[in-house]
Write a protein that holds these residues in place. Structure first.
Motif, PDB file in Angstrom:
ATOM      1  N   GLY A   1       0.793  -1.229   0.000  1.00 46.53           N
ATOM      2  CA  GLY A   1       0.000   0.000   0.000  1.00 46.53           C
ATOM      3  C   GLY A   1       0.822   1.274   0.000  1.00 46.53           C
ATOM      4  O   GLY A   1       0.300   2.350   0.336  1.00 46.53           O
ATOM      5  N   THR A   2       2.091   1.194  -0.376  1.00 45.91           N
ATOM      6  CA  THR A   2       2.938   2.390  -0.395  1.00 45.91           C
ATOM      7  C   THR A   2       2.579   3.269  -1.589  1.00 45.91           C
ATOM      8  O   THR A   2       2.404   2.777  -2.701  1.00 45.91           O
ATOM      9  N   PRO A   3       2.444   4.593  -1.400  1.00 50.97           N
ATOM     10  CA  PRO A   3       2.204   5.497  -2.543  1.00 50.97           C
ATOM     11  C   PRO A   3       3.335   5.416  -3.566  1.00 50.97           C
ATOM     12  O   PRO A   3       4.487   5.150  -3.214  1.00 50.97           O
ATOM     13  N   ILE A   4       2.985   5.631  -4.820  1.00 53.72           N
ATOM     14  CA  ILE A   4       3.957   5.460  -5.902  1.00 53.72           C
ATOM     15  C   ILE A   4       5.151   6.400  -5.736  1.00 53.72           C
ATOM     16  O   ILE A   4       6.296   6.025  -5.989  1.00 53.72           O
ATOM     17  N   LEU A   5       4.911   7.619  -5.294  1.00 54.80           N
ATOM     18  CA  LEU A   5       6.003   8.581  -5.166  1.00 54.80           C
ATOM     19  C   LEU A   5       7.013   8.181  -4.090  1.00 54.80           C
ATOM     20  O   LEU A   5       8.186   8.540  -4.164  1.00 54.80           O
ATOM     21  N   LEU A   6       6.560   7.422  -3.095  1.00 56.39           N
ATOM     22  CA  LEU A   6       7.444   7.042  -1.991  1.00 56.39           C
ATOM     23  C   LEU A   6       8.155   5.717  -2.221  1.00 56.39           C
ATOM     24  O   LEU A   6       8.988   5.319  -1.402  1.00 56.39           O
ATOM     25  N   ILE A   7       7.823   5.022  -3.311  1.00 50.93           N
ATOM     26  CA  ILE A   7       8.404   3.698  -3.543  1.00 50.93           C
ATOM     27  C   ILE A   7       9.936   3.735  -3.625  1.00 50.93           C
ATOM     28  O   ILE A   7      10.618   2.970  -2.923  1.00 50.93           O
ATOM     29  N   PRO A   8      10.573   4.617  -4.435  1.00 48.57           N
ATOM     30  CA  PRO A   8      12.046   4.612  -4.485  1.00 48.57           C
ATOM     31  C   PRO A   8      12.681   4.950  -3.139  1.00 48.57           C
ATOM     32  O   PRO A   8      13.680   4.343  -2.743  1.00 48.57           O
ATOM     33  N   VAL A   9      12.068   5.909  -2.426  1.00 45.59           N
ATOM     34  CA  VAL A   9      12.648   6.323  -1.140  1.00 45.59           C
ATOM     35  C   VAL A   9      12.574   5.185  -0.128  1.00 45.59           C
ATOM     36  O   VAL A   9      13.537   4.897   0.596  1.00 45.59           O
ATOM     37  N   LEU A  10      11.404   4.511  -0.076  1.00 42.92           N
ATOM     38  CA  LEU A  10      11.237   3.427   0.894  1.00 42.92           C
ATOM     39  C   LEU A  10      12.140   2.246   0.588  1.00 42.92           C
ATOM     40  O   LEU A  10      12.649   1.597   1.512  1.00 42.92           O
ATOM     41  N   ILE A  11      12.343   1.960  -0.684  1.00 40.76           N
ATOM     42  CA  ILE A  11      13.237   0.846  -1.038  1.00 40.76           C
ATOM     43  C   ILE A  11      14.656   1.133  -0.554  1.00 40.76           C
ATOM     44  O   ILE A  11      15.332   0.264   0.008  1.00 40.76           O
ATOM     45  N   VAL A  12      15.107   2.379  -0.742  1.00 41.48           N
ATOM     46  CA  VAL A  12      16.449   2.750  -0.279  1.00 41.48           C
ATOM     47  C   VAL A  12      16.535   2.670   1.248  1.00 41.48           C
ATOM     48  O   VAL A  12      17.495   2.136   1.810  1.00 41.48           O
ATOM     49  N   ILE A  13      15.514   3.175   1.936  1.00 41.00           N
ATOM     50  CA  ILE A  13      15.513   3.173   3.405  1.00 41.00           C
ATOM     51  C   ILE A  13      15.490   1.744   3.946  1.00 41.00           C
ATOM     52  O   ILE A  13      16.238   1.393   4.871  1.00 41.00           O
ATOM     53  N   GLU A  14      14.629   0.894   3.383  1.00 44.02           N
ATOM     54  CA  GLU A  14      14.545  -0.491   3.860  1.00 44.02           C
ATOM     55  C   GLU A  14      15.822  -1.265   3.551  1.00 44.02           C
ATOM     56  O   GLU A  14      16.220  -2.137   4.336  1.00 44.02           O
TER      57      GLU A  14
END
Length: 226
Positions: free
Chosen positions: A132-145
């Motif tokens: 359920g992650t918003p599309i705009l946050l997908i690259p940022v969350l992948i890097v953070i995780e």
């Protein structure tokens, strides 16, 4: 102040580091279970503790993760024994060395990651992106995780090292204060010695809890990947 940190230096005798003896010594202290039906009280208590701990640790894991039971139980016993022996006078605690703790943390963490990538790569990679992650946050969350994934072994090793190092330093500082205050202010020295005794009891609990937390976090990492 440098002398306070001398207790964390790896001792050597005739140029031979004694950390190998400190690591090998715990296994000598435990009695070897016999093949008889009836054992003595010490072996019975030892077997009961290992069985209870292993069953509690393996409870959340499926059958595939039960192959790690012997490894995790042995690691738990080793860490508890080394941490407790390090509280005795004139002893050396190998687990205050970050290199030793990272030597345990990195290979075991890497093994859990490799198992997840080999057995269930889709689910293992799915942990990098919450549902359920918003599309705009997908690259940022992948890097953070991804960063948080690689920080896990560092957190394992640093947590164990920092807790034991801080406890040993506090014990030495308060013990030095007791020796200094004893001839000048005996009552204050007695109160400080009481604090030292309570702190020593706390460090005994910390030595056991940190060993349990180290193994528990490894089992949680394994649970995500089996």
């Amino acid at each position: 102040m440098a002398s306070f940190f001398d207790q964390f230096m790896s001792p050597s005798y005739l140029g031979v580091p004694l950390i190998a003896i400190a690591i090998a010594l715990p296994w000598v202290l435990y009695p070897t279970p016999s093949s008889r039906w009836i054992n003595n009280r010490l072996i019975t208590v030892q077997g009961w503790f290992i069985n209870r701990f292993t069953s509690q640790l393996m409870m959340p894991l499926n059958v595939g993760g039960h192959k790690w039971a012997l490894l995790l139980a042995s690691l738990m016993i080793f860490l508890i024994t080394v941490n407790m022996l390090g509280l005795l006078p004139y002893t050396f605690t190998p687990t205050t060395q970050l290199s030793l703790n990272m030597g345990f943390a990195v290979p075991l963490w890497l093994a859990t990651v490799i198992i997840g990538m080999r057995n269930q790569p889709t689910i293992a990679l799915g942990h990098l992106l919450p549902e359920g992650t918003p599309i705009l946050l997908i690259p940022v969350l992948i890097v953070i995780e991804t960063i948080s994934l690689f920080i896990r072994p560092l957190a394992l090793g640093v947590r164990l090292t920092a807790n034991l190092t801080a406890g040993h330093l506090l014990i030495q500082l308060i013990a030095t204060a007791v020796l200094v205050l004893l001839p000048m202010m005996p009552m204050v020295a007695i109160l400080t010695a009481t604090v030292l005794f309570l702190l020593t009891l706390l460090e005994v609990a910390v030595a056991m809890i940190q060993a349990y937390v180290f193994v528990l976090l490894l089992s949680l990492y394994l649970q995500e990947n089996v």
